[in-house]
Design a protein around this motif. Sequence first.
Motif, PDB file in Angstrom:
ATOM      1  N   ARG A 375      37.739  52.943  27.862  1.00 56.55           N
ATOM      2  CA  ARG A 375      38.910  52.368  28.512  1.00 56.55           C
ATOM      3  C   ARG A 375      38.746  50.856  28.556  1.00 56.55           C
ATOM      4  O   ARG A 375      37.647  50.333  28.713  1.00 56.55           O
ATOM      5  CB  ARG A 375      39.072  52.903  29.936  1.00 56.55           C
ATOM      6  N   GLY A 376      39.862  50.166  28.413  1.00 53.80           N
ATOM      7  CA  GLY A 376      39.858  48.726  28.554  1.00 53.80           C
ATOM      8  C   GLY A 376      39.521  47.971  27.283  1.00 53.80           C
ATOM      9  O   GLY A 376      39.085  48.545  26.280  1.00 53.80           O
ATOM     10  N   TYR A 377      39.746  46.661  27.367  1.00 49.29           N
ATOM     11  CA  TYR A 377      39.508  45.782  26.228  1.00 49.29           C
ATOM     12  C   TYR A 377      39.044  44.432  26.744  1.00 49.29           C
ATOM     13  O   TYR A 377      39.750  43.761  27.498  1.00 49.29           O
ATOM     14  CB  TYR A 377      40.794  45.627  25.412  1.00 49.29           C
ATOM     15  N   GLY A 378      37.834  44.056  26.372  1.00 50.46           N
ATOM     16  CA  GLY A 378      37.263  42.801  26.832  1.00 50.46           C
ATOM     17  C   GLY A 378      36.083  43.023  27.756  1.00 50.46           C
ATOM     18  O   GLY A 378      35.680  44.161  28.021  1.00 50.46           O
ATOM     19  N   HIS A 379      35.526  41.925  28.263  1.00 46.08           N
ATOM     20  CA  HIS A 379      34.324  42.025  29.094  1.00 46.08           C
ATOM     21  C   HIS A 379      34.596  42.636  30.464  1.00 46.08           C
ATOM     22  O   HIS A 379      33.683  43.182  31.084  1.00 46.08           O
ATOM     23  CB  HIS A 379      33.653  40.664  29.241  1.00 46.08           C
ATOM     24  N   GLY A 380      35.815  42.530  30.967  1.00 49.29           N
ATOM     25  CA  GLY A 380      36.156  43.177  32.232  1.00 49.29           C
ATOM     26  C   GLY A 380      35.929  42.337  33.468  1.00 49.29           C
ATOM     27  O   GLY A 380      36.128  42.820  34.585  1.00 49.29           O
ATOM     28  N   ILE A 381      35.533  41.072  33.308  1.00 52.79           N
ATOM     29  CA  ILE A 381      35.217  40.217  34.456  1.00 52.79           C
ATOM     30  C   ILE A 381      36.414  39.325  34.782  1.00 52.79           C
ATOM     31  O   ILE A 381      37.058  38.778  33.894  1.00 52.79           O
ATOM     32  CB  ILE A 381      33.976  39.358  34.155  1.00 52.79           C
ATOM     33  N   GLY A 382      36.713  39.184  36.059  1.00 48.07           N
ATOM     34  CA  GLY A 382      37.798  38.299  36.489  1.00 48.07           C
ATOM     35  C   GLY A 382      39.167  38.914  36.317  1.00 48.07           C
ATOM     36  O   GLY A 382      39.366  40.129  36.492  1.00 48.07           O
ATOM     37  N   MET A 383      40.146  38.098  35.956  1.00 46.94           N
ATOM     38  CA  MET A 383      41.535  38.572  35.887  1.00 46.94           C
ATOM     39  C   MET A 383      41.764  39.500  34.705  1.00 46.94           C
ATOM     40  O   MET A 383      41.425  39.182  33.569  1.00 46.94           O
ATOM     41  CB  MET A 383      42.499  37.395  35.794  1.00 46.94           C
ATOM     42  N   CYS A 384      42.364  40.640  34.997  1.00 43.59           N
ATOM     43  CA  CYS A 384      42.827  41.575  33.972  1.00 43.59           C
ATOM     44  C   CYS A 384      44.241  41.141  33.589  1.00 43.59           C
ATOM     45  O   CYS A 384      45.157  41.171  34.409  1.00 43.59           O
ATOM     46  CB  CYS A 384      42.816  42.990  34.534  1.00 43.59           C
ATOM     47  N   GLN A 385      44.433  40.728  32.337  1.00 44.58           N
ATOM     48  CA  GLN A 385      45.734  40.195  31.941  1.00 44.58           C
ATOM     49  C   GLN A 385      46.823  41.267  31.961  1.00 44.58           C
ATOM     50  O   GLN A 385      47.934  41.018  32.433  1.00 44.58           O
ATOM     51  CB  GLN A 385      45.627  39.557  30.562  1.00 44.58           C
ATOM     52  N   TRP A 386      46.515  42.459  31.466  1.00 39.04           N
ATOM     53  CA  TRP A 386      47.517  43.527  31.530  1.00 39.04           C
ATOM     54  C   TRP A 386      47.726  43.982  32.971  1.00 39.04           C
ATOM     55  O   TRP A 386      48.829  44.374  33.361  1.00 39.04           O
ATOM     56  CB  TRP A 386      47.137  44.697  30.636  1.00 39.04           C
ATOM     57  N   GLY A 387      46.685  43.903  33.780  1.00 35.88           N
ATOM     58  CA  GLY A 387      46.859  44.187  35.203  1.00 35.88           C
ATOM     59  C   GLY A 387      47.753  43.161  35.866  1.00 35.88           C
ATOM     60  O   GLY A 387      48.590  43.495  36.713  1.00 35.88           O
ATOM     61  N   ALA A 388      47.601  41.893  35.485  1.00 28.89           N
ATOM     62  CA  ALA A 388      48.475  40.847  36.015  1.00 28.89           C
ATOM     63  C   ALA A 388      49.925  41.105  35.621  1.00 28.89           C
ATOM     64  O   ALA A 388      50.846  40.905  36.428  1.00 28.89           O
ATOM     65  CB  ALA A 388      48.014  39.480  35.502  1.00 28.89           C
ATOM     66  N   ILE A 389      50.134  41.570  34.393  1.00 32.29           N
ATOM     67  CA  ILE A 389      51.493  41.901  33.950  1.00 32.29           C
ATOM     68  C   ILE A 389      52.057  43.043  34.789  1.00 32.29           C
ATOM     69  O   ILE A 389      53.209  42.997  35.248  1.00 32.29           O
ATOM     70  CB  ILE A 389      51.481  42.255  32.449  1.00 32.29           C
ATOM     71  N   GLY A 390      51.245  44.074  35.005  1.00 31.47           N
ATOM     72  CA  GLY A 390      51.696  45.192  35.830  1.00 31.47           C
ATOM     73  C   GLY A 390      51.991  44.774  37.258  1.00 31.47           C
ATOM     74  O   GLY A 390      52.967  45.243  37.868  1.00 31.47           O
ATOM     75  N   ARG A 391      51.169  43.913  37.797  1.00 28.14           N
ATOM     76  CA  ARG A 391      51.385  43.443  39.173  1.00 28.14           C
ATOM     77  C   ARG A 391      52.641  42.572  39.258  1.00 28.14           C
ATOM     78  O   ARG A 391      53.381  42.620  40.247  1.00 28.14           O
ATOM     79  CB  ARG A 391      50.155  42.677  39.659  1.00 28.14           C
TER      80      ARG A 391
END
Length: 416
Positions: A375-391
């Motif tokens: 699951r996921g794409y990238g290192h996972g630290i700090g802001m999740c860009q797709w999470g920011a879009i969802g929020r």
Amino acid sequence: MRRSISHSAFGIVGVAVLGVGACVSLSSPKPAGRENIPVVHVPYKPGSVQMVRIALETAAKTGTISSTGQWGMGHGDAQARRFEAAVEIPLDSLSAAEREGSFAEAREGSLITWNGKKYRGILRISRTDSGFLVINELPMDSYLRGVVPLEIGNRTPGEMAAVEAQAVAARTYAYKHLTAARAFDMYATVQDQVYGGVDAEKPQADAAIMNTADVVVLYNGQPITTPYHSTCGGSTAAVSEVWYDQPDEPYLRPVSDRIPGTDKFYCDASPRFSWTQSFDAAGLRAVMEKYLANYTNAPKSNLGRITDISEQGRTPSGRMRALAVQTTSGTYTLKGNDIRFVLRDPKGAILNSTFIDVQESKANGEVSSLTVSGRGYGHGIGMCQWGAIGRARAGQDFRTILETYYPGTTIGRIAG
């Protein structure tokens, strides 16, 4: 028109290429809605005047400088050579003096180009042992215009808060990485932030930069390092979960991306929220023989048969802590993000994330296939860009998004 450029202030002697009048201030007038963001006094200038130096190339062998209008090139305090628009000057045609220390400038309203790509501000070119170092020096606001669209993509009006959060995260990262320790501040790649110059600029990102002008993320009153990534997969990670040799930070710790009261996640619209990658025996052997020795004490040749691959624990956010690779020559342990750099696809792309499970099959005492479910794409630290879009879609503003992904932080505006 001619401008004198001080080279000693930047610690290098090189070619400087200046697009006069091409830098656009996005900091004034101040947009409505910022009055409730406190002003902070930090050793930085506002984005319209704070200069930043971006390494476009660190060892260029070839390349051409040009402009969209009239421009010139010279060295030291000597009169600049003048050129009409579209005249290209290859690196290998620079005089010996120009290679050691020169300046150049474009007429007002024009832009300098490097290998056909347009840039605001200055290009500095310095000869090094390995080629030419090519630096774009420009105001912070102009730099962000070439970063934000490439990092967050084209978004709908209802996702504007995510673009604004990206602008603030990118700005904070850039301020934090200003340095006098070398000739440039950041790379123009994923090694820091992807930067594409003028060709990357978009009106929506410009508006987000203006809406958040000079706003940064703070911890104890100081700008922080603000890593971000595409998709967390359900939870962000602490630093040591991924970059195991680096210390944790209080504002970079696991944050759940679950939508309250549901079994869904803010980032589950990402095309890489969940995925599978498979290796057959030949493919697995190929990546192990090519990459394993770079991250463990495995031999560079004669690795032997791969007899077992097993998980070695989980991190607090649920990511794989380590992966043990057992061969007839020994057992070798991959830690944290190193797992991604060994389990590459046939084209060499690293594994999407360490938020994974592995399932092996064996034949004749040897691993015959490996399936990685992740699951996921990238290192996972700090802001999740797709999470920011969802929020943003859920109605959260950029301040809420940032203070969620960087817990314990506040938002402030650089005084100016």
